[in-house]
Write a protein that holds these residues in place. Structure first.
Motif, PDB file in Angstrom:
ATOM      1  N   VAL A  17      22.073  20.474  90.307  1.00  0.00           N
ATOM      2  CA  VAL A  17      20.987  20.067  90.608  1.00  0.00           C
ATOM      3  C   VAL A  17      21.004  19.446  91.927  1.00  0.00           C
ATOM      4  N   LEU A  34      16.083  27.403  91.083  1.00  0.00           N
ATOM      5  CA  LEU A  34      14.737  27.353  90.421  1.00  0.00           C
ATOM      6  C   LEU A  34      14.111  26.201  90.704  1.00  0.00           C
ATOM      7  N   ILE A  77      19.193  24.230  90.698  1.00  0.00           N
ATOM      8  CA  ILE A  77      17.880  23.579  90.395  1.00  0.00           C
ATOM      9  C   ILE A  77      17.165  22.513  91.508  1.00  0.00           C
ATOM     10  N   PRO A  84      12.036  23.027  89.076  1.00  0.00           N
ATOM     11  CA  PRO A  84      11.928  22.531  87.604  1.00  0.00           C
ATOM     12  C   PRO A  84      10.949  22.810  86.913  1.00  0.00           C
ATOM     13  N   THR A 139       9.788  29.041  84.188  1.00  0.00           N
ATOM     14  CA  THR A 139       9.835  28.499  85.338  1.00  0.00           C
ATOM     15  C   THR A 139       9.613  29.774  86.622  1.00  0.00           C
ATOM     16  N   ASP A 192      11.815  30.862  90.502  1.00  0.00           N
ATOM     17  CA  ASP A 192      12.767  30.356  91.638  1.00  0.00           C
ATOM     18  C   ASP A 192      12.113  30.147  92.782  1.00  0.00           C
TER      19      ASP A 192
END
Length: 219
Positions: A96, A161, A128, A163, A73, A75
């Protein structure tokens, strides 16, 4: 993935860095009591007993949560990351959240302070940002830009980040209330408890110290 595009809240309010985390909020996700949690619809509800909670996990969910698996992934600033992000810390706190969730946003400065304080103890923080992807998995540019603004306004130095396509081996795929926080060890194994809702620095410090002690077998 059930993240819906919401009417975005104003995130760059005056004095955001000095605002303490809201208390007395509970998610509609479960009957467990939590603090500073917001639902997917953007609603927050007050509870009579606004205690913070650890979220229960079903057997099915638990089977998916043993490992974050392999992933790729980026950022919010476009830097590439894989599961190796967990290798350089004994314990990683994974927070999250979404950009439309008020308690999530107000918690970010506290998490930055936590990441600075706990670095010497082998603990790091990773965020995230769930609403940076649409239901079809494509990047939602408006949320991405808001996430960048949040990172700058709160002076966040830890990674935020986007997802990955597998949602950390399914671990974050079905979330419908935010923030939710869990822990991962250096091998990519999900360990400890899941924590529903936002918290202040002192509370998070206690949680992290307890989870780290449990990981080391000191409790």
């Amino acid at each position: 993935m059930k993240i819906r595009n919401q009417k975005w809240i104003a995130i760059m309010t005056a004095g955001i860095l000095g605002i303490s985390v809201l208390g007395g909020c509970a998610a509609q996700k479960s009957a467990s009591k939590s603090n500073g949690t917001q639902t997917e619809s953007g609603e927050t509800q007050k509870e009579e007993d606004a205690t913070q909670s650890k979220a229960p996990s079903s057997d099915t969910a638990q089977s998916k949560q043993e490992s974050v698996g392999a992933f790729e992934t980026k950022d919010v600033e476009g830097n590439a990351y894989t599961e190796k992000i967990f290798e350089d810390a004994e314990l990683t706190m994974v927070n999250v959240f979404t950009t439309w969730c008020t308690p999530c946003v107000e918690e970010l400065p506290e998490l930055q302070k936590l990441s600075e304080e706990m670095a010497d103890k082998g603990v790091k923080v990773v965020g995230i940002v769930m609403d940076t992807v649409d239901e079809d998995g494509s990047i939602y540019e408006e949320a991405l830009e808001k996430a960048k603004m949040l990172k700058d306004s709160a002076n966040i130095t830890y990674p935020l980040l986007i997802p990955d396509s597998g949602y950390l081996n399914g671990r974050i795929e079905q979330l419908d209330s935010f923030p939710e926080t869990f822990f991962v060890d250096k091998n990519g194994t999900i360990v400890g408890e899941t924590y529903v809702g936002s918290r202040g620095l002192d509370d998070w410090r206690s949680v992290v110290e307890e989870e780290l002690a449990n990981l080391k077998g000191e409790n």
